[in-house]
Each structure stands twice: as structure tokens, then as C-alpha cells.
Write a protein that holds these residues in place. Sequence first.
Motif, mmCIF file in Angstrom:
data_model
loop_
_atom_site.group_PDB
_atom_site.id
_atom_site.type_symbol
_atom_site.label_atom_id
_atom_site.label_comp_id
_atom_site.label_asym_id
_atom_site.label_seq_id
_atom_site.Cartn_x
_atom_site.Cartn_y
_atom_site.Cartn_z
ATOM 1 N N LEU A 209 0.824 -1.213 0.000
ATOM 2 C CA LEU A 209 0.000 0.000 0.000
ATOM 3 C C LEU A 209 0.855 1.259 0.000
ATOM 4 O O LEU A 209 0.458 2.286 -0.569
ATOM 5 N N THR A 210 2.013 1.196 0.634
ATOM 6 C CA THR A 210 2.932 2.329 0.590
ATOM 7 C C THR A 210 3.388 2.583 -0.844
ATOM 8 O O THR A 210 3.425 3.735 -1.312
ATOM 9 N N ALA A 211 3.724 1.511 -1.568
ATOM 10 C CA ALA A 211 4.145 1.657 -2.965
ATOM 11 C C ALA A 211 3.014 2.211 -3.823
ATOM 12 O O ALA A 211 3.241 3.067 -4.696
ATOM 13 N N ILE A 212 1.796 1.736 -3.585
ATOM 14 C CA ILE A 212 0.651 2.246 -4.354
ATOM 15 C C ILE A 212 0.424 3.732 -4.061
ATOM 16 O O ILE A 212 0.100 4.525 -4.966
ATOM 17 N N TYR A 213 0.619 4.130 -2.817
ATOM 18 C CA TYR A 213 0.499 5.551 -2.465
ATOM 19 C C TYR A 213 1.533 6.374 -3.226
ATOM 20 O O TYR A 213 1.233 7.463 -3.739
ATOM 21 N N LEU A 214 2.766 5.887 -3.330
ATOM 22 C CA LEU A 214 3.807 6.617 -4.057
ATOM 23 C C LEU A 214 3.481 6.730 -5.542
ATOM 24 O O LEU A 214 3.784 7.741 -6.182
ATOM 25 N N LEU A 215 2.862 5.711 -6.098
ATOM 26 C CA LEU A 215 2.546 5.692 -7.527
ATOM 27 C C LEU A 215 1.314 6.527 -7.871
ATOM 28 O O LEU A 215 1.225 7.107 -8.958
ATOM 29 N N THR A 216 0.339 6.552 -6.960
ATOM 30 C CA THR A 216 -0.965 7.170 -7.271
ATOM 31 C C THR A 216 -1.237 8.466 -6.511
ATOM 32 O O THR A 216 -2.103 9.240 -6.928
ATOM 33 N N GLY A 217 -0.546 8.667 -5.391
ATOM 34 C CA GLY A 217 -0.861 9.808 -4.536
ATOM 35 C C GLY A 217 -2.109 9.581 -3.704
ATOM 36 O O GLY A 217 -2.569 10.489 -3.007
ATOM 37 N N LYS A 218 -2.645 8.360 -3.738
ATOM 38 C CA LYS A 218 -3.866 8.039 -3.011
ATOM 39 C C LYS A 218 -3.526 7.286 -1.720
ATOM 40 O O LYS A 218 -2.839 6.268 -1.751
ATOM 41 N N THR A 219 -4.011 7.792 -0.595
ATOM 42 C CA THR A 219 -3.858 7.061 0.657
ATOM 43 C C THR A 219 -4.804 5.863 0.646
ATOM 44 O O THR A 219 -5.770 5.835 -0.139
ATOM 45 N N PRO A 220 -4.580 4.871 1.499
ATOM 46 C CA PRO A 220 -5.481 3.701 1.513
ATOM 47 C C PRO A 220 -6.942 4.088 1.732
ATOM 48 O O PRO A 220 -7.838 3.456 1.167
ATOM 49 N N GLN A 221 -7.176 5.126 2.537
ATOM 50 C CA GLN A 221 -8.555 5.539 2.800
ATOM 51 C C GLN A 221 -9.226 6.122 1.553
ATOM 52 O O GLN A 221 -10.459 6.159 1.475
ATOM 53 N N GLU A 222 -8.425 6.569 0.601
ATOM 54 C CA GLU A 222 -8.981 7.154 -0.624
ATOM 55 C C GLU A 222 -9.233 6.115 -1.708
ATOM 56 O O GLU A 222 -9.817 6.440 -2.749
ATOM 57 N N LEU A 223 -8.807 4.893 -1.484
ATOM 58 C CA LEU A 223 -9.001 3.836 -2.471
ATOM 59 C C LEU A 223 -10.296 3.083 -2.195
ATOM 60 O O LEU A 223 -10.643 2.839 -1.041
ATOM 61 N N GLU A 224 -10.988 2.719 -3.243
ATOM 62 C CA GLU A 224 -12.235 1.969 -3.099
ATOM 63 C C GLU A 224 -11.947 0.492 -2.835
ATOM 64 O O GLU A 224 -10.880 -0.020 -3.162
ATOM 65 N N THR A 225 -12.933 -0.187 -2.277
ATOM 66 C CA THR A 225 -12.850 -1.615 -2.026
ATOM 67 C C THR A 225 -13.993 -2.316 -2.740
ATOM 68 O O THR A 225 -15.144 -1.858 -2.693
ATOM 69 N N TRP A 234 -7.320 -0.247 -7.343
ATOM 70 C CA TRP A 234 -6.297 0.793 -7.481
ATOM 71 C C TRP A 234 -5.671 0.878 -8.867
ATOM 72 O O TRP A 234 -5.135 1.925 -9.258
ATOM 73 N N LYS A 235 -5.751 -0.202 -9.655
ATOM 74 C CA LYS A 235 -4.956 -0.280 -10.889
ATOM 75 C C LYS A 235 -5.358 0.750 -11.946
ATOM 76 O O LYS A 235 -4.534 1.139 -12.775
ATOM 77 N N HIS A 236 -6.607 1.215 -11.902
ATOM 78 C CA HIS A 236 -7.035 2.178 -12.922
ATOM 79 C C HIS A 236 -6.363 3.537 -12.744
ATOM 80 O O HIS A 236 -6.384 4.366 -13.661
ATOM 81 N N TYR A 237 -5.753 3.774 -11.564
ATOM 82 C CA TYR A 237 -5.037 5.039 -11.355
ATOM 83 C C TYR A 237 -3.680 5.051 -12.064
ATOM 84 O O TYR A 237 -3.127 6.118 -12.323
ATOM 85 N N VAL A 238 -3.126 3.879 -12.348
ATOM 86 C CA VAL A 238 -1.817 3.793 -13.018
ATOM 87 C C VAL A 238 -1.902 2.755 -14.141
ATOM 88 O O VAL A 238 -1.268 1.695 -14.072
ATOM 89 N N PRO A 239 -2.657 3.054 -15.194
ATOM 90 C CA PRO A 239 -2.896 2.056 -16.256
ATOM 91 C C PRO A 239 -1.634 1.678 -17.029
ATOM 92 O O PRO A 239 -1.593 0.611 -17.644
ATOM 93 N N GLN A 240 -0.593 2.527 -16.999
ATOM 94 C CA GLN A 240 0.630 2.235 -17.756
ATOM 95 C C GLN A 240 1.647 1.440 -16.936
ATOM 96 O O GLN A 240 2.750 1.186 -17.410
ATOM 97 N N LEU A 241 1.294 1.068 -15.731
ATOM 98 C CA LEU A 241 2.227 0.335 -14.881
ATOM 99 C C LEU A 241 2.553 -1.026 -15.503
ATOM 100 O O LEU A 241 1.681 -1.666 -16.093
ATOM 101 N N SER A 242 3.801 -1.455 -15.364
ATOM 102 C CA SER A 242 4.208 -2.726 -15.962
ATOM 103 C C SER A 242 3.404 -3.878 -15.372
ATOM 104 O O SER A 242 2.937 -3.821 -14.224
ATOM 105 N N GLU A 243 3.278 -4.929 -16.161
ATOM 106 C CA GLU A 243 2.522 -6.098 -15.725
ATOM 107 C C GLU A 243 3.156 -6.727 -14.482
ATOM 108 O O GLU A 243 2.463 -7.182 -13.579
ATOM 109 N N ASN A 244 4.491 -6.739 -14.436
ATOM 110 C CA ASN A 244 5.192 -7.358 -13.309
ATOM 111 C C ASN A 244 4.914 -6.641 -12.002
ATOM 112 O O ASN A 244 4.532 -7.261 -11.002
ATOM 113 N N LEU A 245 5.088 -5.317 -11.988
ATOM 114 C CA LEU A 245 4.879 -4.566 -10.746
ATOM 115 C C LEU A 245 3.405 -4.580 -10.353
ATOM 116 O O LEU A 245 3.069 -4.639 -9.161
ATOM 117 N N THR A 246 2.517 -4.537 -11.334
ATOM 118 C CA THR A 246 1.080 -4.615 -11.040
ATOM 119 C C THR A 246 0.752 -5.927 -10.323
ATOM 120 O O THR A 246 0.035 -5.942 -9.314
#
Length: 582
Positions: A209-225, A234-246
Motif C-alpha cells: 500500500l505504501t508503494a501504491i500511495y507513491l505511484l498514485t498519490g492516493k492514501t489507503p482511505q482514498e481507495l475503493e474496495t 487501485w490499478k485504474h489510477y496507473v494504467p501504464q504500470l508494468s505487468e510485473n509490478l502490477t
Amino acid sequence: MNNQTIFQRYHILHKLGEGGFGTTYLAEDLQMPSRRRCVVKQLKPLTHEPQIYQLIKERFQKEAAILEQLSSQNRQIPQLYGYFEDQGQFYLVQEYIEGDTLSSLMEKKAIFDENTVKEILLKLLPVLNYVHNSRIVHRDIKPDNIIIRRSDNSPVLIDFGAVKESMGTMMTPTGSPTSSIVIGTPGFMPSEQSAGWPVYATDLYALGLTAIYLLTGKTPQELETDPLTGEIIWKHYVPQLSENLTYVLDKAIKSFHKERFLTAQEMLNALEPLSSSPDTVVVCPPTQVASISSSKSNGLKNLLIGGLIVIPLALGAYFWQNQESQNGTIEPNSPQKSPISSNTQNSEQQEPNFPTNQNQFDLVQFPQPSCGDSLPSDFSSYPLNVYPVFIEFSQNNFQYIRQNFCQDSFAKIRQDTGEKAIQIASFSNLKQAQEFSEFIKNQVGSGEVGEPTLVQQHPDQKIVESNPVEGQTLDEVQAKYTIKHLYDLLSEKNYPQATQLFSPQLASQFNPDFFNQFQRVTVENLQMISSTDSTIEFTGENTYIYWDGSTQRELRSYTVSNINGNPKIVGSKFMRVIKFKS
């Protein structure tokens, strides 16, 4: 406290931060020629009651010693310079890391690119692997607790949770020490940590979640479940992210901890399968830890699983072998027979005898689903004595034993000493129990055979319902964890262990065929609606995930009681459908 000097040595320059457990200051060490700068953490105990204060002091000293050992062998953990007690407050003095936290860097540059985030992960995962190999769970990984050191751009992990937890030490009604607080930060805490039961994968969840925050600027509370699966979207916030890191991040933040990476090394291998970790990371884990710290108990009392009979036993082997004899086949994931789960009644199927000069358990491949003897199937053999094998209780010990040796180990109050301990196996033969105890002691530094316990009857015989034990308080966190753990086991199709969380009467009504139609079943939003000292009733929302991907949600009630010193689910009723199958 600015410009004050504490302990006649540390001159306070200014405050760095303040939280619920105390205050952090930047200071100068007046006894060093360089007047080197250091971080002084002032920790405030929740109580100053004399007996509890002494316990806090002892736990603080033990946790400080663990922190010293960790920091002395890894440059990405701040060194511990000292610790002391002064006027009712506790202090840690640590290395001052010149650099910026990931939180402060985010304020300056909005978001990080993929290569930078990947580099941070590649440098941090070996540190976490080292920490976990030392049998420690950090429990508070987040952007505020990772500093990028200015001198070499290495991420440094700060603010371990165990020392803070010691400040919340309290006394239970039975006189046992426990912790009144759950360490962690909302949003970065997965469900098992909120229930007071962190595991190694808990840290990987927070790191993901820390890595996702760095990539998207979204805190966990701002992400939908996802309301059906409980997974974070979360993946729609960084659609160009590599398949491996995703893939790596998606797996790290799975809501069900056993669907995540189980170790930091596994996550590191998935992130960079063809290369080793960067040279800038200095990791020197010890080749062997002499003993497991017993100071990290978080207060989960008499926890997890008991038997379906009068006393708790390691019964996994019996159920697996019974299933084999009834069905004629072994289930795909069932354990093969081994010396650690032999059938004492079928001598023709037993493994060959081991050489007398070698401990037979040295030849067993661990971890095992169950350690110990099967129960005799001949009803006339009962009652019989069994010899339990115990190790000293601590949450650290519990996690380590279940992950590395005996997966159905459980905590209980020993009948012979009255102390809380972890029972890892039971044997009908005293010599075998002693040999297993010696093996475990050589592995983890603790292990002994308890007084023999009388088993009145085989679980297939008529079961008499036990009554809640009066005078033993059932904790809400403990009861919630029992319900959540039940559905973890049901999702794994580990029915033998799942039924051990039921009362005997409820266990006798259990039908595994019902749960075989689902890929997974979860429970969320457990709300306590009534309680007594020994019984708590909840409502909870179940999600049934079918093999074809369709789901159904319903509201159920659960009743958990303290039976023979262990939390048991004694009742569960359907209330209403929240969402029909679709």
C-alpha cells in the motif's frame, strides 16, 4: 522541552514529532566529542500502577535489546545508542538519519515514477526479510516510517511497533500480562492486524500500500474496495504500470493474508526474478537465533483451537487419515503419512524404525499440518493418557511454530503449571514426546513435555457438550479473531482445523459439502451486539464466492463462548440476504 537536557547527557534541540505513545526529539549527545546528533524517543506508559509499571519496564528492556540486535547488523535500521528510564518515562536514543520520509518527499514531488518505486522495494524487501528471519514483525510500515537517507539514497526503516506496544502493558483479571493496544496505522493495517494477530505478510501488505500511495498519490482511505471480494481497487489510477509490478503489488495487498506473498524473499523474487538485490543494501542476518523472544505477546489469551473432545489435542493427522480410509483416496492437498503423524493402531502402515542414535524428527520435512500421534480408533483403548509438548507462549513463538513446524499448534492454559503456553503436539508414548520436545528445543530454544492428560473418549463417540467456564473472561478481539480464522480455514478447505473452532455440538452438525461449492467464503463487519464475561454475540456479513465467480452476501449472527479456556463458536444463525447470487 526545547533546550532542556535529559539524563544529564542529551540536549534537546527541537521536537520532531508527537503521537499517542510519546514524543520524538532531535538532540545532541553532550558526552561525545563530536556532540553527535541523535533521536531521543520519549515513551509514556499508559499506567503507573506499581506492579504493572515493573512489567512495562521489563518488556521495554527486552524489546530494546531486540532492537539493538537488529540495528547492529543492518545499516537500514537506525542504530540504538542507548535506552533508559527517567522520572517515570522511558527513553530510546537512536541514530539520527539525515534524509526525508517518503511522506515528505510526496509533498514535494506529487507522485513517484515506476522505476523509483521499484528501486525502493528492491532495497527494502531484503531488510524486511532480515527482520522476519529474526522473528520480528514491524507492524507499522507506512510512508512516515521510511526515510530515504541522503548520503546513499537507501530507504531506512524506522519506528518498530514492539517497543511502543510495551507501553500498553496491562494486567488481565487472571493476573497475566497483556497489551491493551493494537499497534499500526489505520488504512495500512490488514484485517488480521486489526484483530491483534499480525503475521509476516502483514508487513508486506503495508509495504504494498505504501508503494501504491507513491505511484498514485492516493492514501489507503482514498481507495475503493470491491464490495463483493473485499479487494482494494487501485490499478485504474496507473494504467501504464508494468505487468510485473502490477502483479506484485496486487498480490501483496490481498485481503486474505494467505493469498499474499508469505515471505519478503518471495515478494523480492517475484519483483526481480532474474537479478539479486542491489549492492547498496547491507543485510547480515544471523545464521541462527538462539531463542525466541517471549516479550512480544499482544494479549490474545488462550487462543485459537481446542479439540473436539474433553481436552485439546493435535488431531489433524486423525482427520486426514480417517478421510482417506472412507474415500479410498487422499485429497490433492492432504499431507502424506510421515513419522510425525503415524497411525498407532495400524502397525503394518507405520514407517520403518529410525536408527536409535538419530532423532527421528530430524528426518521430517516441516512444516506439517499436524504434529503428534493419531488417536486410536479402537474405542476400548479409552480413557488413555497423552503427553503434550509445550513451548513458552508469546505471539512471536506462536507465529514461528505455526509457520515453520506444526500448523495446528494452539495456545492454552497448562493444567500442570497454570501458565499460558503453546501446545504443539501430543503423544501417547512418553519417550516419543520427549524426543520431539528435545528436537523442538534444539530448533527454537524452548520445549518441554507436560504432565500426562487424560483423554476420556474418541471424538467419534457420543460427544457431551461442554459448558462455558465461569470466571474466565472472553475478550472481544479474541472472539472476533476466532470467527475470522474459521473462514480462513474454510476457504482453504482445511475442515479438520475449522471444526476445532466449533463447540462439540456444532462440530457434529458440520457438513463440508456445503462449503465445497464455494471457492472462498469471507466474513466482514463483525459487530458485537451483546456480551457476558464468557459469551459474546456478533452480527457479521458473509460473502460466498462460487467457483464460477458469482457471489452472494448474507447477514448472520455468531455466538462465541469460552469453553474449557478456549474460544469456541457455539452458535450461528442466518438473518437475511444482503445480495442474492449474481
